[in-house]
Design a protein around this motif. Structure first.
Motif, PDB file in Angstrom:
ATOM      1  N   ARG A 225       3.466 -11.234 128.322  1.00  0.00           N
ATOM      2  CA  ARG A 225       4.605 -12.091 127.996  1.00  0.00           C
ATOM      3  C   ARG A 225       4.238 -13.565 128.141  1.00  0.00           C
ATOM      4  O   ARG A 225       4.619 -14.388 127.303  1.00  0.00           O
ATOM      5  CB  ARG A 225       5.784 -11.755 128.911  1.00  0.00           C
ATOM      6  N   GLN A 226       3.511 -13.889 129.206  1.00  0.00           N
ATOM      7  CA  GLN A 226       3.093 -15.273 129.411  1.00  0.00           C
ATOM      8  C   GLN A 226       2.171 -15.732 128.286  1.00  0.00           C
ATOM      9  O   GLN A 226       2.314 -16.848 127.770  1.00  0.00           O
ATOM     10  CB  GLN A 226       2.379 -15.405 130.754  1.00  0.00           C
ATOM     11  N   SER A 227       1.227 -14.872 127.907  1.00  0.00           N
ATOM     12  CA  SER A 227       0.294 -15.226 126.842  1.00  0.00           C
ATOM     13  C   SER A 227       1.008 -15.467 125.531  1.00  0.00           C
ATOM     14  O   SER A 227       0.717 -16.427 124.813  1.00  0.00           O
ATOM     15  CB  SER A 227      -0.760 -14.115 126.674  1.00  0.00           C
ATOM     16  N   GLU A 228       1.962 -14.607 125.210  1.00  0.00           N
ATOM     17  CA  GLU A 228       2.710 -14.759 123.959  1.00  0.00           C
ATOM     18  C   GLU A 228       3.518 -16.048 123.958  1.00  0.00           C
ATOM     19  O   GLU A 228       3.590 -16.743 122.936  1.00  0.00           O
ATOM     20  CB  GLU A 228       3.625 -13.552 123.757  1.00  0.00           C
ATOM     21  N   MET A 229       4.104 -16.387 125.105  1.00  0.00           N
ATOM     22  CA  MET A 229       4.852 -17.629 125.204  1.00  0.00           C
ATOM     23  C   MET A 229       3.934 -18.838 125.054  1.00  0.00           C
ATOM     24  O   MET A 229       4.258 -19.808 124.351  1.00  0.00           O
ATOM     25  CB  MET A 229       5.591 -17.707 126.553  1.00  0.00           C
ATOM     26  N   PHE A 230       2.767 -18.775 125.687  1.00  0.00           N
ATOM     27  CA  PHE A 230       1.843 -19.905 125.611  1.00  0.00           C
ATOM     28  C   PHE A 230       1.283 -20.072 124.203  1.00  0.00           C
ATOM     29  O   PHE A 230       1.133 -21.191 123.717  1.00  0.00           O
ATOM     30  CB  PHE A 230       0.698 -19.723 126.610  1.00  0.00           C
ATOM     31  N   VAL A 231       0.973 -18.949 123.557  1.00  0.00           N
ATOM     32  CA  VAL A 231       0.488 -19.005 122.176  1.00  0.00           C
ATOM     33  C   VAL A 231       1.487 -19.743 121.295  1.00  0.00           C
ATOM     34  O   VAL A 231       1.122 -20.616 120.492  1.00  0.00           O
ATOM     35  CB  VAL A 231       0.248 -17.580 121.625  1.00  0.00           C
ATOM     36  N   LYS A 232       2.735 -19.404 121.417  1.00  0.00           N
ATOM     37  CA  LYS A 232       3.788 -20.025 120.602  1.00  0.00           C
ATOM     38  C   LYS A 232       3.867 -21.524 120.867  1.00  0.00           C
ATOM     39  O   LYS A 232       3.945 -22.335 119.927  1.00  0.00           O
ATOM     40  CB  LYS A 232       5.129 -19.366 120.899  1.00  0.00           C
ATOM     41  N   LYS A 233       3.812 -21.903 122.132  1.00  0.00           N
ATOM     42  CA  LYS A 233       3.900 -23.324 122.469  1.00  0.00           C
ATOM     43  C   LYS A 233       2.649 -24.077 122.018  1.00  0.00           C
ATOM     44  O   LYS A 233       2.739 -25.189 121.482  1.00  0.00           O
ATOM     45  CB  LYS A 233       4.109 -23.493 123.974  1.00  0.00           C
ATOM     46  N   TYR A 234       1.484 -23.475 122.222  1.00  0.00           N
ATOM     47  CA  TYR A 234       0.252 -24.158 121.828  1.00  0.00           C
ATOM     48  C   TYR A 234       0.213 -24.399 120.325  1.00  0.00           C
ATOM     49  O   TYR A 234      -0.181 -25.474 119.864  1.00  0.00           O
ATOM     50  CB  TYR A 234      -0.990 -23.358 122.248  1.00  0.00           C
ATOM     51  N   ASN A 235       0.594 -23.411 119.549  1.00  0.00           N
ATOM     52  CA  ASN A 235       0.560 -23.568 118.098  1.00  0.00           C
ATOM     53  C   ASN A 235       1.491 -24.696 117.629  1.00  0.00           C
ATOM     54  O   ASN A 235       1.206 -25.375 116.639  1.00  0.00           O
ATOM     55  CB  ASN A 235       0.917 -22.248 117.411  1.00  0.00           C
ATOM     56  N   GLN A 236       2.589 -24.911 118.351  1.00  0.00           N
ATOM     57  CA  GLN A 236       3.461 -26.032 118.048  1.00  0.00           C
ATOM     58  C   GLN A 236       2.775 -27.344 118.412  1.00  0.00           C
ATOM     59  O   GLN A 236       2.832 -28.319 117.655  1.00  0.00           O
ATOM     60  CB  GLN A 236       4.779 -25.907 118.802  1.00  0.00           C
ATOM     61  N   TRP A 237       2.106 -27.377 119.551  1.00  0.00           N
ATOM     62  CA  TRP A 237       1.379 -28.586 119.952  1.00  0.00           C
ATOM     63  C   TRP A 237       0.297 -28.918 118.928  1.00  0.00           C
ATOM     64  O   TRP A 237       0.088 -30.081 118.595  1.00  0.00           O
ATOM     65  CB  TRP A 237       0.725 -28.385 121.320  1.00  0.00           C
ATOM     66  N   LEU A 238      -0.373 -27.876 118.419  1.00  0.00           N
ATOM     67  CA  LEU A 238      -1.439 -28.077 117.440  1.00  0.00           C
ATOM     68  C   LEU A 238      -0.891 -28.681 116.154  1.00  0.00           C
ATOM     69  O   LEU A 238      -1.513 -29.581 115.569  1.00  0.00           O
ATOM     70  CB  LEU A 238      -2.133 -26.746 117.141  1.00  0.00           C
ATOM     71  N   ARG A 239       0.284 -28.208 115.724  1.00  0.00           N
ATOM     72  CA  ARG A 239       0.881 -28.749 114.491  1.00  0.00           C
ATOM     73  C   ARG A 239       1.229 -30.223 114.635  1.00  0.00           C
ATOM     74  O   ARG A 239       1.270 -30.960 113.647  1.00  0.00           O
ATOM     75  CB  ARG A 239       2.135 -27.946 114.125  1.00  0.00           C
ATOM     76  N   ASP A 240       1.477 -30.667 115.862  1.00  0.00           N
ATOM     77  CA  ASP A 240       1.855 -32.058 116.104  1.00  0.00           C
ATOM     78  C   ASP A 240       0.658 -32.984 116.273  1.00  0.00           C
ATOM     79  O   ASP A 240       0.830 -34.187 116.463  1.00  0.00           O
ATOM     80  CB  ASP A 240       2.739 -32.154 117.357  1.00  0.00           C
ATOM     81  N   LYS A 241      -0.563 -32.440 116.226  1.00  0.00           N
ATOM     82  CA  LYS A 241      -1.762 -33.248 116.429  1.00  0.00           C
ATOM     83  C   LYS A 241      -2.648 -33.233 115.186  1.00  0.00           C
ATOM     84  O   LYS A 241      -2.823 -32.206 114.534  1.00  0.00           O
ATOM     85  CB  LYS A 241      -2.576 -32.714 117.619  1.00  0.00           C
ATOM     86  N   LYS A 242      -3.224 -34.399 114.886  1.00  0.00           N
ATOM     87  CA  LYS A 242      -4.177 -34.484 113.790  1.00  0.00           C
ATOM     88  C   LYS A 242      -5.585 -34.344 114.354  1.00  0.00           C
ATOM     89  O   LYS A 242      -5.934 -34.996 115.339  1.00  0.00           O
ATOM     90  CB  LYS A 242      -4.040 -35.821 113.064  1.00  0.00           C
ATOM     91  N   VAL A 243      -6.379 -33.479 113.741  1.00  0.00           N
ATOM     92  CA  VAL A 243      -7.752 -33.266 114.188  1.00  0.00           C
ATOM     93  C   VAL A 243      -8.697 -33.742 113.084  1.00  0.00           C
ATOM     94  O   VAL A 243      -8.663 -33.228 111.963  1.00  0.00           O
ATOM     95  CB  VAL A 243      -8.020 -31.777 114.500  1.00  0.00           C
ATOM     96  N   ASP A 244      -9.503 -34.737 113.393  1.00  0.00           N
ATOM     97  CA  ASP A 244     -10.485 -35.274 112.447  1.00  0.00           C
ATOM     98  C   ASP A 244     -11.884 -34.916 112.925  1.00  0.00           C
ATOM     99  O   ASP A 244     -12.226 -35.137 114.099  1.00  0.00           O
ATOM    100  CB  ASP A 244     -10.367 -36.792 112.331  1.00  0.00           C
ATOM    101  N   ILE A 245     -12.693 -34.375 112.032  1.00  0.00           N
ATOM    102  CA  ILE A 245     -14.036 -33.931 112.380  1.00  0.00           C
ATOM    103  C   ILE A 245     -15.048 -34.626 111.477  1.00  0.00           C
ATOM    104  O   ILE A 245     -14.859 -34.712 110.260  1.00  0.00           O
ATOM    105  CB  ILE A 245     -14.158 -32.401 112.229  1.00  0.00           C
TER     106      ILE A 245
END
Length: 255
Positions: A225-245
């Protein structure tokens, strides 16, 4: 081409922690890492939001991977073909990008939420870094730009990521009844039996499992349950960040 993947459970915290906190005490000759252009330790090769990722940080992660695997599989491991013109080295480069991206994003969220490390945790990261750099060969220190400050910062980011996991999942449901746990064990055993694995039979009765088995399954359910909750939150954080490589750098970079 490198992509910013969604969170894959275990890739960042568990993998990075295993690589970092196992330590790299053995000394060996390492294959030469190819450098292109005017790349130096301070060259920025990635941007995750406002966070700069320097060449020296990438080299540190390369060192961790080499320490973890080359002693068992040899330095030719990275050239092994996986199919579709991809090698294990190519896959390892992608995982380095993933780990760094995840750690930078989590660190940024931690700063925004005023979550930090204690003085004792910072001291522990420093001690681990001093041990790693001390045990590294002179050749590896030079080739991988290993410094106590660089390694300590990486250790701190991993400790902070672990702390943020529990902060972000503080609201996860931790109530699991004996019946739920017992039923989960029954379902697991049915799946194992279907695959031909030898399992303990329970005749479908949850009460036939020991308290130790029930408690262990409860903990697994809570962790899921904790992992599923964290996955959901992390994916939202990722959408809010720009990654340039720096694609040209990564194309030329080899483990």
């Amino acid at each position: 081409m490198f992509k910013s993947r969604k969170w894959i459970p275990g890739v960042c915290i568990m993998t990075a922690a295993a690589l970092l906190f196992t330590g790299c005490g053995f000394q060996k000759k390492s294959s030469k890492v190819e450098k292109k252009g005017n790349v130096s330790a301070g060259t920025v090769v990635m941007m995750v939001g406002d966070a700069q990722v320097r060449y020296s940080e990438v080299m540190a992660y390369s060192y961790f991977l080499k320490c973890q695997y080359e002693s068992s599989f040899g330095k030719e491991l990275w050239k092994y073909q996986l199919g579709s013109n991809e090698t294990i080295g190519d896959q390892a480069k992608q995982e380095i990008v993933n780990m760094i991206t995840q750690l930078k994003i989590i660190s940024a969220v931690a700063q925004k939420q005023s979550v930090g490390l204690t003085a004792d945790e910072q001291d522990e990261a420093l001690r681990q870094a001093e041990d790693l750099v001390h045990n590294a060969s002179a050749a590896d220190k030079e080739q991988y730009s290993l410094t106590v400050q660089e390694i300590s910062e990486i250790y701190q980011e991993n400790l902070l990521a672990e702390k943020m996991f529990y902060v972000a999942t503080d609201d996860a449901d931790t109530n699991v009844t004996d019946e739920e746990a017992g039923q989960a064990i029954v379902e697991d055993n049915r799946s194992k039996a279907a695959s031909g694995s030898a399992v303990k039979t329970a005749s479908g009765e949850e009460s036939s499992f020991s308290k130790e088995e029930i408690d262990k399954k409860k903990e697994q359910i809570i962790q899921q349950r904790q992992s599923e909750m964290f996955v959901k939150k992390y994916n939202q954080w990722l959408r809010d960040k720009k990654v340039d490589i720096n694609q040209s750098f990564w194309n030329d970079f080899n483990l």
